[in-house]
Scaffold this active site. Structure first.
Site, mmCIF file in Angstrom:
data_model
loop_
_atom_site.group_PDB
_atom_site.id
_atom_site.type_symbol
_atom_site.label_atom_id
_atom_site.label_comp_id
_atom_site.label_asym_id
_atom_site.label_seq_id
_atom_site.Cartn_x
_atom_site.Cartn_y
_atom_site.Cartn_z
ATOM 1 N N ILE A 143 0.853 -1.148 -0.137
ATOM 2 C CA ILE A 143 -0.166 -0.125 0.043
ATOM 3 C C ILE A 143 0.952 1.273 -0.049
ATOM 4 O O ILE A 143 1.853 1.190 0.593
ATOM 5 C CB ILE A 143 -1.055 -0.166 1.210
ATOM 6 C CG1 ILE A 143 -0.294 -0.072 2.656
ATOM 7 C CG2 ILE A 143 -1.811 -1.188 1.020
ATOM 8 C CD1 ILE A 143 -1.244 0.019 3.663
ATOM 9 N N ASP A 144 0.453 2.477 -0.578
ATOM 10 C CA ASP A 144 1.334 3.768 -0.649
ATOM 11 C C ASP A 144 1.877 4.096 0.575
ATOM 12 O O ASP A 144 1.061 3.784 1.838
ATOM 13 C CB ASP A 144 0.285 4.665 -1.266
ATOM 14 C CG ASP A 144 -0.192 4.397 -2.969
ATOM 15 O OD1 ASP A 144 0.453 3.518 -3.491
ATOM 16 O OD2 ASP A 144 -0.963 4.771 -3.419
ATOM 17 N N LYS A 145 2.837 4.586 0.413
ATOM 18 C CA LYS A 145 3.381 5.502 1.727
ATOM 19 C C LYS A 145 2.558 6.175 2.441
ATOM 20 O O LYS A 145 2.309 6.039 3.982
ATOM 21 C CB LYS A 145 4.694 6.184 1.506
ATOM 22 C CG LYS A 145 5.272 7.200 2.388
ATOM 23 C CD LYS A 145 6.061 8.140 1.831
ATOM 24 C CE LYS A 145 6.470 9.142 3.089
ATOM 25 N NZ LYS A 145 7.503 10.294 2.512
ATOM 26 N N ARG A 245 -7.284 5.252 -6.114
ATOM 27 C CA ARG A 245 -7.125 6.497 -6.243
ATOM 28 C C ARG A 245 -7.313 7.146 -7.737
ATOM 29 O O ARG A 245 -7.806 8.044 -8.233
ATOM 30 C CB ARG A 245 -5.625 6.910 -5.987
ATOM 31 C CG ARG A 245 -5.227 6.712 -4.469
ATOM 32 C CD ARG A 245 -3.796 6.747 -4.207
ATOM 33 N NE ARG A 245 -3.143 8.196 -4.668
ATOM 34 C CZ ARG A 245 -1.937 8.485 -4.399
ATOM 35 N NH1 ARG A 245 -0.898 7.475 -3.976
ATOM 36 N NH2 ARG A 245 -1.293 9.477 -4.532
#
Length: 317
Positions: A143-145, A245
């Site tokens: 998962i993104d930062k 997103r």
């Protein structure tokens, strides 16, 4: 001291007849990445019906069996660091983490330490899956930062292989909670749109034509109507980079605070500044899967973190 080598046999699927060899092998061996297999082919570690196969681009014949020699993992060069982790579940095979926003998953240029990998090297010292070329935590998804929430890592190769199969078959139940801009006109919907690299910015993903990119499906439903925003739950049928997103932005409802795929609405800009909210409002809230070794169902839920809850409370109509 020379490293040992393990051999796996991979049968090319009939449906993969004529594919590039690296792609066909990645389809046949879902626990290994295409890039890893490409490197093994190029270094002379793959043998087929006609002998050594050194060209990753050669066409693979359907039904053919290839032998892949996999050297033992090299020692990890990442540093084990005592970084606080919220452990939701752990046994001898796997670990589920509730990742805080701002924590990078893998070390890379600009983030060589202070990552989830460094934290897991410390927490799981000596008990990590070696699949992937180096002895590092067997993180089977990312998962993104700046996205918070549930992540899964494998501690044994057997667990890694089993989880990789579930991710490939899209049987993992992943649900995100997101605060998106605007008022959704319906209570639920589905975005079915391929995703690939943006033609104008290679660091971004974008919706692309059906004959390009990777198949991606997101099912969403509205949970709460907010002030010029909505709290939604997004269930991933596939798991592509930046999927939630990009998909929500593609239907005109980008995530609030998203610096890449969203344009902050004037009515939200001052609010975000006041709250100090500096990330996309996205949280991996639910994770369900079958234990890859013990075969029983596991499911975990995570409440949205304090910063996102504060944003939600402020936007309540």
């Amino acid at each position: 001291m020379s490293r040992g080598v393990s051999i796996i046999e991979a049968r090319i699927a009939d449906t993969a007849d004529g594919w590039r060899l690296d792609r066909a092998l990645a389809d046949a061996v879902p626990t290994m990445s295409r890039e890893r297999l490409k490197a093994l082919i190029s270094s002379g570690q793959v043998t087929g019906p006609e002998g050594l196969a050194r060209d990753p681009a050669r066409k693979a014949p359907g039904g053919a069996v290839f032998s892949v020699a996999i050297p033992e993992p090299e020692p990890a060069h990442n540093i084990a660091q005592d970084i606080a982790l919220t452990v939701v579940f752990e046994d001898e095979h796997l670990i589920v983490i509730d990742k805080q926003a701002g924590l990078v998953v893998h070390p890379a240029a600009g983030n060589l330490d202070g990552t989830l990998v460094n934290a897991l090297l410390h927490h799981c010292a000596g008990q990590l899956s070696g699949i992937g070329g180096v002895a590092r935590p067997g993180i089977v998804h990312r998962i993104d930062k700046d996205t918070s929430g549930l992540m899964l890592a494998a501690k044994t190769d057997r667990a890694h292989e089993g989880l990789a199969r579930q991710f490939k078959s899209h049987s993992i139940d992943r649900r995100y909670k997101a605060i998106v801009s605007g008022q959704l006109k319906t209570s639920e919907g589905t975005v079915n749109a391929n995703l690939g690299r943006s033609s104008t910015n290679r660091k971004k993903m974008a919706v692309v034509r059906e004959d390009q990119g990777k198949h991606a499906i997101t099912h969403w439903r509205k949970l709460h109507q907010l002030r010029d925003a909505s709290l939604v739950e997004c269930r991933l049928e596939t798991g592509r980079t930046h999927q939630v997103r990009v998909h929500m932005a593609s239907i005109g409802h980008p995530l609030v605070g998203d610096p890449v795929y969203g344009s902050t609405r004037p009515q939200h800009r001052q609010l975000l500044a006041t709250l100090g909210f500096q990330r996309q409002a996205l949280h991996a809230a639910h994770l369900g899967f079958i234990h890859p070794v013990k075969s029983h169902a596991l499911a975990f839920d995570s409440e949205i973190p304090a910063d996102m809850q504060e944003l939600f409370d402020t936007l309540v109509v």
